[in-house]
Design a protein around this motif. Sequence first.
Motif, PDB file in Angstrom:
ATOM      1  N   ARG A 175      -7.419  10.277  -3.292  1.00 58.13           N
ATOM      2  CA  ARG A 175      -7.650  10.505  -4.717  1.00 58.13           C
ATOM      3  C   ARG A 175      -7.527  11.980  -5.107  1.00 58.13           C
ATOM      4  O   ARG A 175      -7.316  12.293  -6.285  1.00 58.13           O
ATOM      5  N   LEU A 176      -7.649  12.888  -4.144  1.00 61.44           N
ATOM      6  CA  LEU A 176      -7.441  14.313  -4.433  1.00 61.44           C
ATOM      7  C   LEU A 176      -5.971  14.627  -4.662  1.00 61.44           C
ATOM      8  O   LEU A 176      -5.633  15.631  -5.301  1.00 61.44           O
ATOM      9  N   GLU A 177      -5.100  13.758  -4.154  1.00 60.95           N
ATOM     10  CA  GLU A 177      -3.667  14.029  -4.202  1.00 60.95           C
ATOM     11  C   GLU A 177      -2.880  13.092  -5.115  1.00 60.95           C
ATOM     12  O   GLU A 177      -1.902  13.497  -5.726  1.00 60.95           O
ATOM     13  N   GLN A 178      -3.294  11.825  -5.197  1.00 55.70           N
ATOM     14  CA  GLN A 178      -2.486  10.858  -5.942  1.00 55.70           C
ATOM     15  C   GLN A 178      -3.329   9.702  -6.454  1.00 55.70           C
ATOM     16  O   GLN A 178      -4.460   9.489  -6.008  1.00 55.70           O
TER      17      GLN A 178
ATOM     18  N   ASP B  39      -4.328   7.486  11.192  1.00 53.97           N
ATOM     19  CA  ASP B  39      -2.934   7.069  11.013  1.00 53.97           C
ATOM     20  C   ASP B  39      -2.705   6.579   9.582  1.00 53.97           C
ATOM     21  O   ASP B  39      -1.674   6.874   8.964  1.00 53.97           O
ATOM     22  N   GLY B  40      -3.683   5.850   9.055  1.00 52.64           N
ATOM     23  CA  GLY B  40      -3.545   5.349   7.693  1.00 52.64           C
ATOM     24  C   GLY B  40      -3.473   6.466   6.674  1.00 52.64           C
ATOM     25  O   GLY B  40      -2.646   6.430   5.752  1.00 52.64           O
ATOM     26  N   LEU B  41      -4.331   7.470   6.817  1.00 49.25           N
ATOM     27  CA  LEU B  41      -4.315   8.595   5.888  1.00 49.25           C
ATOM     28  C   LEU B  41      -3.000   9.356   5.989  1.00 49.25           C
ATOM     29  O   LEU B  41      -2.399   9.721   4.960  1.00 49.25           O
ATOM     30  N   HIS B  42      -2.539   9.588   7.207  1.00 53.38           N
ATOM     31  CA  HIS B  42      -1.275  10.308   7.402  1.00 53.38           C
ATOM     32  C   HIS B  42      -0.113   9.556   6.757  1.00 53.38           C
ATOM     33  O   HIS B  42       0.710  10.157   6.039  1.00 53.38           O
ATOM     34  N   MET B  43      -0.050   8.259   6.967  1.00 50.66           N
ATOM     35  CA  MET B  43       1.042   7.471   6.397  1.00 50.66           C
ATOM     36  C   MET B  43       0.963   7.438   4.871  1.00 50.66           C
ATOM     37  O   MET B  43       1.983   7.517   4.183  1.00 50.66           O
ATOM     38  N   ALA B  44      -0.254   7.339   4.333  1.00 52.23           N
ATOM     39  CA  ALA B  44      -0.419   7.308   2.875  1.00 52.23           C
ATOM     40  C   ALA B  44       0.036   8.609   2.243  1.00 52.23           C
ATOM     41  O   ALA B  44       0.584   8.619   1.135  1.00 52.23           O
ATOM     42  N   MET B  45      -0.200   9.721   2.933  1.00 53.29           N
ATOM     43  CA  MET B  45       0.148  11.030   2.385  1.00 53.29           C
ATOM     44  C   MET B  45       1.627  11.371   2.571  1.00 53.29           C
ATOM     45  O   MET B  45       2.211  12.091   1.758  1.00 53.29           O
ATOM     46  N   GLU B  46       2.233  10.845   3.624  1.00 52.09           N
ATOM     47  CA  GLU B  46       3.588  11.251   3.969  1.00 52.09           C
ATOM     48  C   GLU B  46       4.667  10.301   3.459  1.00 52.09           C
ATOM     49  O   GLU B  46       5.834  10.671   3.381  1.00 52.09           O
ATOM     50  N   SER B  47       4.291   9.074   3.129  1.00 57.26           N
ATOM     51  CA  SER B  47       5.284   8.089   2.690  1.00 57.26           C
ATOM     52  C   SER B  47       4.962   7.611   1.279  1.00 57.26           C
ATOM     53  O   SER B  47       3.873   7.834   0.769  1.00 57.26           O
TER      54      SER B  47
END
Length: 227
Positions: A67-70, A35-43
């Motif tokens: 870190r691969l994305e932001q 859930d944490g990864l999903h929220m970090a990537m989507e919001s």
Amino acid sequence: MAILIVEDDQKTGDYLRKGLRENGYSVDLARTGLDGLHMAMESQYDLIVLDVMLPGLDGWEIIRRIRLEQDLPIIFLSARDDVSSRIQGLRLGADDYLVKPFSFVELELRIRTILRRGTIRETDVFEAADLRLDVMRRKVMRAGVEIPLTNKEFMLLHLLIRRQGEVLSRTQIASEVWDMNFDSDTNVVDVAVKRLRAKIDAPFDRKLIYTVRSVGYGLNCDSYDNQ
């Protein structure tokens, strides 16, 4: 400022969310790694407070994927207090690592400090003359020779090299490397600098670490006499 907390312990998560909201932050809480990864990537968040031991996906894997994305600021908040875990967190790109049990005031101050300096991250590699420090690989080279350092020696050299050209007082050094207020009756800084010099400077002709009498220490300050 929007903060994401990823914490599976219910009391700790609720306590953090309540405290940070009372300090004026917008706070979301995830109780599992997925859930944490999903929220970090989507919001959109300004900072993440991340536990290491999480159900579904641990904190190490979460920060790797983020870190691969932001380049989002991340503070690890973990019960894992061994040195190897702290080093692992920083190597993976964390901006800070705080051990449980923790002081909420200290955590909030660290969050404020990181947010104040923004999301621009410092370089991973620093150079001064023939000295090279690689933050991510935790490696120090001089004239092509690898120099093994203790954790505190590495932190001290990292401070000096990223602020090369400046003269840092013993109080500044003690605060940043040892997280302590400098006591004039304590020679911990002087001893640490002496040990670092023995590894970094003694085997080489050119000396990079300098003493400025009655002021402090600097690196690559050519205008000062080495003492």
